[in-house]
Design a protein around this motif. Structure first.
Motif, PDB file in Angstrom:
ATOM      1  N   ALA A  24       0.854  -1.184   0.000  1.00 17.88           N
ATOM      2  CA  ALA A  24       0.000   0.000   0.000  1.00 17.88           C
ATOM      3  C   ALA A  24       0.888   1.231   0.000  1.00 17.88           C
ATOM      4  O   ALA A  24       1.161   1.832   1.021  1.00 17.88           O
ATOM      5  CB  ALA A  24      -0.904  -0.012   1.222  1.00 17.88           C
ATOM      6  N   TYR A 232       2.199  -5.232   3.780  1.00 21.63           N
ATOM      7  CA  TYR A 232       0.847  -5.249   3.237  1.00 21.63           C
ATOM      8  C   TYR A 232       0.730  -6.362   2.203  1.00 21.63           C
ATOM      9  O   TYR A 232       1.556  -6.464   1.285  1.00 21.63           O
ATOM     10  CB  TYR A 232       0.510  -3.909   2.579  1.00 21.63           C
ATOM     11  N   ASN A 234      -2.176  -6.635   0.514  1.00 21.99           N
ATOM     12  CA  ASN A 234      -2.877  -5.847  -0.495  1.00 21.99           C
ATOM     13  C   ASN A 234      -3.214  -4.500   0.134  1.00 21.99           C
ATOM     14  O   ASN A 234      -2.601  -4.139   1.145  1.00 21.99           O
ATOM     15  CB  ASN A 234      -4.131  -6.579  -1.024  1.00 21.99           C
ATOM     16  N   GLU A 235      -4.170  -3.786  -0.396  1.00 20.53           N
ATOM     17  CA  GLU A 235      -4.446  -2.438   0.081  1.00 20.53           C
ATOM     18  C   GLU A 235      -4.885  -2.413   1.540  1.00 20.53           C
ATOM     19  O   GLU A 235      -4.630  -1.435   2.255  1.00 20.53           O
ATOM     20  CB  GLU A 235      -5.520  -1.792  -0.787  1.00 20.53           C
ATOM     21  N   ASN A 236      -5.545  -3.475   2.009  1.00 27.49           N
ATOM     22  CA  ASN A 236      -6.117  -3.456   3.357  1.00 27.49           C
ATOM     23  C   ASN A 236      -5.515  -4.467   4.326  1.00 27.49           C
ATOM     24  O   ASN A 236      -5.526  -4.229   5.538  1.00 27.49           O
ATOM     25  CB  ASN A 236      -7.637  -3.694   3.290  1.00 27.49           C
TER      26      ASN A 236
END
Length: 274
Positions: A24, A232, A234-236
């Motif tokens: 991210a 991370y 992914n983004e979350n």
């Protein structure tokens, strides 16, 4: 224990390769160190919720190890160079001061040791050790740009006694979004109250347990190394982990409560950042 450590570190390495592609990049934490979580992205609220699995010493000085599942994450609010947070049993504030200084303080609660913490009955007759509110004061100083090298000083004090921690660390392959590896070395000191809470045996405890009466002096407690990892997926989704190894000084190791002259912990977890 050594084989488990190597397996966990190998897992972190594999996840690091995966996470580097899906990092991210847009997040800007207050301090880009893996050991200091920041779920915000600049000013405003940040929330992260997850779980961690920890394999650790059952109590201070134990030769028994246990597997525990613990909640992870917290609620944060950031404005400028100030971040307020609530995580577990602690609420706190951290802030950046000019010239690479980080200051942090928090109020928390430290739970005491119980006889049942030893499945082998090593604590029978000792009763419960004291629990109570604690105040943490910490400062870190960056020795290089982007916190590549830093010094760390912490004091934890309260009803249970006082612990002082002094160390230095380095951030390896760290990114501006707070991901990467952090390696540190620390030396710890305790006062007589905390020393005897964890390793002392008073007269009544000696009668009840059969262990020799023991009074532990204040002063040097241990030397340790720790590794923190954060990335991370992914983004979350965040993955994080920690490996801790702490060797006790001779006064602590000589206590009849100490079945090992070290304490160790390995943990890995996941957090969803909203």
């Amino acid at each position: 224990m050594k084989n488990i450590s190597l397996q966990v570190i190998a897992l972190f390495g594999a996840l690091s390769c995966f996470g580097s592609v899906h990092a991210a990049e847009t997040r800007t934490p207050l301090v880009p160190l893996p050991s200091l979580d920041d779920f915000t992205d600049g000013d405003g609220w940040g929330v992260g919720l997850g779980l961690s699995v920890e394999y650790e010493s059952a109590y201070e000085g134990s030769d028994e190890f246990e597997l525990e599942v613990e909640p992870a994450g917290g609620v944060q609010w950031r404005t400028g160079d100030h971040l307020f947070y609530w995580s577990g049993l602690a609420i706190g504030w951290r802030t950046l001061v000019k010239d690479g200084w980080l200051v942090q303080t928090s109020l928390g609660y430290e739970e005491g040791r119980e006889e049942g913490d030893s499945e082998d009955g090593r604590l029978d007759g000792l009763g419960e050790s004291s629990s109570g509110a604690t105040l943490l004061l910490e400062t870190r100083y960056a020795l290089a740009e982007n916190w590549r090298y830093f010094l760390d000083g912490r004091v934890l004090t309260g009803e249970i006694g006082t612990l002082g921690i002094f160390g230095a660390g380095t951030c390896l392959a760290c990114q501006p979004n707070g991901t990467g590896w952090e390696v540190g070395a620390v030396v710890t000191f305790h006062d007589g109250k905390l020393a005897n809470r964890d390793f002392g045996v008073n007269t009544q405890q000696s009668i009840n347990s059969g262990l020799p009466e023991t009074d532990v002096d204040s002063g040097y407690r241990s030397t340790g190394v720790n590794v923190n990892y954060r990335n991370y997926l992914n983004e979350n989704w965040q993955v994080f982990g920690e490996v801790l190894y702490e060797v006790y000084g001779s006064d602590v190791s000589d206590s009849p409560i100490s079945r090992n002259n070290y304490e160790a912990e390995i943990g890995v977890g996941f957090i969803y950042v909203f």
